[in-house]
Scaffold this active site. Structure first.
Site, PDB file in Angstrom:
ATOM      1  N   GLY A  20      52.301  55.445  51.576  1.00  0.00           N
ATOM      2  CA  GLY A  20      50.851  55.350  51.623  1.00  0.00           C
ATOM      3  C   GLY A  20      50.261  56.698  51.978  1.00  0.00           C
ATOM      4  O   GLY A  20      50.985  57.685  52.184  1.00  0.00           O
ATOM      5  N   MET A  22      48.839  57.762  54.695  1.00  0.00           N
ATOM      6  CA  MET A  22      49.097  58.246  56.042  1.00  0.00           C
ATOM      7  C   MET A  22      50.572  58.260  56.408  1.00  0.00           C
ATOM      8  O   MET A  22      50.935  58.759  57.471  1.00  0.00           O
ATOM      9  CB  MET A  22      48.345  57.380  57.057  1.00  0.00           C
ATOM     10  CG  MET A  22      46.833  57.439  56.923  1.00  0.00           C
ATOM     11  SD  MET A  22      46.171  59.077  57.215  1.00  0.00           S
ATOM     12  CE  MET A  22      46.581  59.299  58.944  1.00  0.00           C
ATOM     13  N   VAL A  25      56.585  53.419  54.895  1.00  0.00           N
ATOM     14  CA  VAL A  25      57.112  52.237  55.583  1.00  0.00           C
ATOM     15  C   VAL A  25      58.516  51.963  55.067  1.00  0.00           C
ATOM     16  O   VAL A  25      58.717  51.774  53.871  1.00  0.00           O
ATOM     17  CB  VAL A  25      56.217  51.004  55.362  1.00  0.00           C
ATOM     18  CG1 VAL A  25      56.785  49.801  56.107  1.00  0.00           C
ATOM     19  CG2 VAL A  25      54.794  51.279  55.820  1.00  0.00           C
ATOM     20  N   LYS A  40      57.196  52.326  60.359  1.00  0.00           N
ATOM     21  CA  LYS A  40      56.108  53.052  59.703  1.00  0.00           C
ATOM     22  C   LYS A  40      56.009  54.445  60.310  1.00  0.00           C
ATOM     23  O   LYS A  40      55.733  54.599  61.499  1.00  0.00           O
ATOM     24  CB  LYS A  40      54.780  52.328  59.856  1.00  0.00           C
ATOM     25  CG  LYS A  40      53.650  53.037  59.122  1.00  0.00           C
ATOM     26  CD  LYS A  40      52.667  52.082  58.518  1.00  0.00           C
ATOM     27  CE  LYS A  40      51.782  52.784  57.502  1.00  0.00           C
ATOM     28  NZ  LYS A  40      50.918  51.865  56.766  1.00  0.00           N
ATOM     29  N   ASP A 142      39.819  50.382  59.400  1.00  0.00           N
ATOM     30  CA  ASP A 142      40.200  50.563  57.988  1.00  0.00           C
ATOM     31  C   ASP A 142      40.598  49.237  57.341  1.00  0.00           C
ATOM     32  O   ASP A 142      41.608  49.140  56.661  1.00  0.00           O
ATOM     33  CB  ASP A 142      41.342  51.571  57.885  1.00  0.00           C
ATOM     34  CG  ASP A 142      41.486  52.154  56.476  1.00  0.00           C
ATOM     35  OD1 ASP A 142      40.492  52.116  55.717  1.00  0.00           O
ATOM     36  OD2 ASP A 142      42.569  52.645  56.142  1.00  0.00           O
TER      37      ASP A 142
END
Length: 387
Positions: A20, A22, A25, A40, A142
């Site tokens: 992703g 950021m 995972v 993560k 978010d």
């Protein structure tokens, strides 16, 4: 990252990661407790290479630990549990509950139009999970379909509490995917509040009902989307999807209010509103079943509970026998019929259309199951008054 050795002295990576904006995972085995977890990683180095501010690292280290401690205190069925935090080869990670399922974004992107019942139920579960976090003074910042997982049993799990509050710091990563769900006050520099999270819930609910977010699309410039959030008023969901109850139109309108003070005071209050709407859908279904006693569906159970049970049954059958087993197809037919009888005629048509296309792909264009499904499409479109 070297995954050949145990991470944190106990976690053995099992498969490839899902990446992703950021971080990544990784599914992993907790060798001490004998369970599967998700690791993560916050990709500090990658973010710095791609233009994140130089003070991002130190600030992130501090906040990451604080957020992990805060979320470890939140225990709720609709929030992914955080177990631990750590550091491996200079990268921070959190250890969290491993969720078997797929994101709400996947359901919206790949599946048929969500039924009204499923939409309301999942939105209520999102609010229940948020309320549990808010009660611990933890904001999400978010909320979006990518951060809402749907388990194989059809239950909501909110993820990324541990990273979401860092997203705005990495300016190069504040892309349209997040911009589509970001409250107006946060575009003006506000750090956000409970009611900012609820605005994002309104954006997600809008998309669940209509198939599109209230403002913009993923290809739009984020700042253009931001101006829409601050200045524009969206059309009500019923303008895009006839048959959406007025209660849902009104709820979406107040969730998307420009002034935070005009939005509901809490996620708990929104959950209560959604519960009332869910009960009204069940009452409509009871009345419809009485008018269609010959339809072959037992009217003894509440509509919401029957849809919930069918979701679980379909997930279970697909896992055991594959998506095209006779039992799965039969359950999907019952699900489509019950959806139509609840008043969501367009949802029923969408479910039958997906089933028809699936049967064509597997059994051929003239298979009786495919033809029967498309007959269901025509029947429910006709009842909606759209055909």
């Amino acid at each position: 990252m070297d995954t050949s050795k145990l991470i944190g002295g106990r976690f053995k990576v099992k498969d490839r990661p899902v990446s992703g904006a950021m971080g990544d995972v990784w599914p992993a085995e907790d060798t001490k407790l004998g369970r599967t977890v998700a690791l993560k990683f916050l990709a500090r180095r990658r973010l710095r290479r791609q233009g994140a501010a130089t003070d991002f690292t130190d600030w992130t280290v501090k906040r990451f630990g604080q957020e992990g401690v805060a979320m470890a205190r939140v225990s709720h069925a609709h929030v992914a549990q955080i177990y631990d935090t750590g550091e491996h080869e200079g990268e921070l990670y959190i250890v969290m509950e491993y969720i078997r399922g797929r994101s709400l974004a996947g359901h919206l992107r790949e599946g048929p139009t969500l039924t009204l019942e499923r939409t309301v139920r999942w939105a209520r579960e999102i609010c229940e999970g948020l309320d549990a976090a808010h009660s611990r003074e933890v904001l999400h910042h978010d909320i979006k379909p990518d951060n809402i997982m749907i388990t194989n049993e059809g239950e909501v799990k909110i993820v990324d509490f541990g990273l979401a509050s860092f997203a705005d710091v990495a300016q190069s990563h504040t892309g349209a995917g997040t911009a589509l769900y970001k409250a107006p006050e946060r575009w003006g520099g506000s750090p956000g509040s409970v009611r900012s999270d609820l605005y994002s819930v309104g954006c997600v609910l809008y998309e669940m009902l209509t198939g599109r977010p209230p403002f913009g699309n993923p290809q739009d410039d984020p700042m253009t989307v931001g101006r829409m959030h601050q200045d524009n008023a969206p059309a009500p969901p019923s303008a895009h999807r006839p048959g959406v109850p007025g209660q849902l139109d009104r709820l979406v309108r107040i969730l998307l209010a420009k002034d935070p003070g005009d939005r509901p005071r809490s996620a708990e209050a929104v959950s209560a509103m959604l519960s009332d709407i869910q009960h009204s859908l069940g009452a409509e279904d009871t009345a419809t079943r009485r008018a269609h006693v010959s339809g072959g569906v037992d009217g003894s159970a509440d509509h919401s509970e029957r849809i919930r049970e069918l979701d679980r049954q379909i997930f279970e059958l697909e896992g055991r026998f594959g998506p095209y087993d006779h039992a799965v197809i039969d359950a999907r037919i019952v699900h489509a019929e019950l959806t139509g009888r609840s008043g969501d005629t367009r949802g029923a048509a969408a479910l039958y259309n997906r089933l028809g296309r699936d049967c064509q792909d597997l059994f051929g264009p003239y298979d009786a199951r495919a033809l029967n499904a498309f007959e269901g499409v025509a029947r429910w479109i006709a009842r909606s008054g759209a055909g």
